[in-house]
Enzyme design. Structure first.
Site, short mmCIF file in Angstrom:
data_model
loop_
_atom_site.label_atom_id
_atom_site.label_comp_id
_atom_site.label_asym_id
_atom_site.label_seq_id
_atom_site.Cartn_x
_atom_site.Cartn_y
_atom_site.Cartn_z
N ARG A 176 0.83 -1.21 0.00
CA ARG A 176 0.00 0.00 0.00
C ARG A 176 0.86 1.26 0.00
NH1 ARG A 176 -4.18 -0.29 4.69
NH2 ARG A 176 -4.60 1.80 3.90
N GLN A 180 -8.59 10.54 8.14
CA GLN A 180 -8.48 9.13 8.56
C GLN A 180 -7.53 8.41 7.62
OE1 GLN A 180 -12.83 7.67 9.41
NE2 GLN A 180 -12.91 9.50 8.16
N HIS A 185 -5.61 8.05 12.02
CA HIS A 185 -5.32 6.61 11.90
C HIS A 185 -3.86 6.35 11.54
CE1 HIS A 185 -9.89 5.70 11.28
NE2 HIS A 185 -9.59 6.02 12.52
N CYS A 193 16.48 -2.11 19.32
CA CYS A 193 16.15 -3.22 20.22
C CYS A 193 15.96 -4.56 19.50
CB CYS A 193 14.92 -2.88 21.05
SG CYS A 193 13.38 -3.00 20.14
N GLY A 195 -15.70 12.31 1.65
CA GLY A 195 -15.22 10.98 1.26
C GLY A 195 -15.04 10.00 2.39
N SER A 252 -17.20 7.11 4.93
CA SER A 252 -18.46 6.39 5.15
C SER A 252 -19.05 6.73 6.52
CB SER A 252 -18.20 4.88 5.05
OG SER A 252 -17.24 4.49 6.00
N PRO A 263 -20.35 10.66 -3.08
CA PRO A 263 -21.28 10.22 -4.13
C PRO A 263 -22.38 9.31 -3.59
CG PRO A 263 -19.12 9.16 -4.39
CD PRO A 263 -19.00 10.11 -3.24
P1 OAD Z 1 -14.61 3.88 3.55
O1 OAD Z 1 -14.09 2.96 2.50
O2 OAD Z 1 -15.37 3.29 4.68
O3 OAD Z 1 -15.57 4.95 2.87
C1 OAD Z 1 -15.18 5.64 1.73
C2 OAD Z 1 -16.26 6.63 1.38
O4 OAD Z 1 -15.83 7.38 0.26
C3 OAD Z 1 -17.60 5.99 1.00
O5 OAD Z 1 -18.65 6.63 1.70
C4 OAD Z 1 -17.70 6.26 -0.51
O6 OAD Z 1 -19.04 6.47 -0.93
C5 OAD Z 1 -16.89 7.53 -0.63
N1 OAD Z 1 -16.29 7.75 -1.94
C6 OAD Z 1 -15.93 6.85 -2.90
N2 OAD Z 1 -15.39 7.48 -3.95
C7 OAD Z 1 -15.41 8.80 -3.67
C8 OAD Z 1 -14.99 9.96 -4.37
N3 OAD Z 1 -14.43 9.89 -5.57
N4 OAD Z 1 -15.16 11.18 -3.76
C9 OAD Z 1 -15.73 11.25 -2.53
N5 OAD Z 1 -16.13 10.19 -1.83
C10 OAD Z 1 -15.98 8.98 -2.39
O7 OAD Z 1 -13.38 4.78 4.04
P2 OAD Z 1 -13.23 5.65 5.38
O8 OAD Z 1 -14.52 6.32 5.72
O9 OAD Z 1 -12.03 6.49 5.20
O10 OAD Z 1 -9.35 2.53 9.27
O11 OAD Z 1 -12.95 4.51 6.43
C11 OAD Z 1 -12.63 4.85 7.72
C12 OAD Z 1 -11.62 3.89 8.28
O12 OAD Z 1 -12.04 2.54 8.06
C13 OAD Z 1 -10.26 3.93 7.58
O13 OAD Z 1 -9.43 4.96 8.06
C14 OAD Z 1 -9.70 2.58 7.88
C15 OAD Z 1 -10.92 1.75 7.58
O14 OAD Z 1 -10.97 0.48 8.15
C16 OAD Z 1 -8.44 1.63 9.71
O15 OAD Z 1 -7.84 0.90 8.95
C17 OAD Z 1 -8.26 1.66 11.19
#
Ligand code: OAD
Length: 258
Positions: free
Chosen positions: A75, A106, A124, A164, A201, A203, A228
């Protein structure tokens, strides 16, 4: 079918034009158009292709350090090959138009910084700040070659800490771990003090980060969501702007006259 033209409500443009203290809170969607997969989008999301509990927990790293390190190195290498998009750039530019802007993410990539945002609260952690799994000192090491890192399933032995000898771990927050205290406290304070909160962006499902827009709502801020798709925050946000962040954010700044 053609997408509906993106329209920014005039009242939202006006709110942004007058905003003094702004919080921008981003999730994986802001980096989607740079080519980095989100976590929960159907089919393309990382958690639809990989088991989070096998990769993103301290227990997974203890059981299979090579598998976990290899996946995070894949990644990190992917992020190194991509560039910030128009959303990252618009967010960096926005900081020049308001009195105060706190950027909370995040995301574990460094695309906000590479777009010119110099202070970013990484709730995160970061793919770019590995540390020792025992003594927690920051680690530097020679990365594997591009060939090894091109394979998302490749196991790679984590380097040993020069202090260590314990394995180096990714500098990210795993499920079951606490958020970095300083960044989390600063994020909460910013959410409680802002007059405009932009959730872009995300969820809005992963707590405690997902509490932040709720803090802002309780404190009387205008909450705007850019996504979106629908999220649990839709019902409470004052505005839900449906669209990709890279299309919406430049339009939003333009509509505010910035
Ligand atoms: P998610 O994958 O849960 O959500 C991504 C969001 O982005 C969704 O609501 C999509 O609809 C939206 N999305 C997709 N394409 C987009 C675009 N072009 N423009 C705007 N929005 C778009 O990701 P996060 O909310 O970041 O944590 O997830 C939160 C945390 O869950 C992450 O930091 C990670 C994950 O598990 C850890 O790993 C601890």
């Amino acid at each position: 079918m053609t997408a509906a033209p993106l329209s920014i409500p005039p009242a939202l443009a006006d709110t942004l034009a007058r905003a003094v203290n702004v919080v921008v809170f981003t999730g994986a969607g802001v980096s989607a158009e740079s080519g980095i997969a989100t976590f929960r989008d159907a089919l393309t999301g990382l958690w639809s292709r990989f088991d989070a509990s096998a990769l993103a927990t301290p227990e997974a790293f203890a059981a299979q350090p090579d598998r976990v390190w290899g996946w995070y190195e894949w990644r990190r290498a992917q992020v190194d090959r991509t560039s910030p998009n128009a959303a990252h750039r618009a967010i960096a530019a926005l900081a020049g138009h308001v009195s105060a802007l706190t950027l909370i993410t995040q995301n574990v990539d460094n695309l906000h910084e590479r777009a010119g945002s110099d202070e970013v609260l990484h709730l995160h952690g970061s793919l770019h700040a590995p540390r020792c799994s025992r003594c927690a000192r920051p680690a530097t090491f020679a990365a594997e070659g591009a060939d090894a890192l091109a394979d998302e399933g490749r196991a790679i032995t984590p380097p040993a800490c020069v202090h260590c000898g314990a394995p180096i771990r990714p500098g990210v927050v795993w499920f079951g771990e606490s958020l970095p205290t300083g960044a989390w406290q600063a994020a909460q304070a910013a959410a409680e003090q802002c007059d405009l909160f932009l959730a872009i962006g995300t969820s809005a499902l992963v707590y405690p980060a997902a509490e932040l827009p709720l803090h802002a709502l309780r404190a009387g801020a205008t909450v705007v969501q850019v996504n979106p798709a629908a999220t649990p925050l839709d019902a409470q946000a004052h505005y839900n702007v449906r669209g990709a962040a890279a299309a919406v954010m430049p339009r939003l700044l333009e509509a505010a006259g910035f």
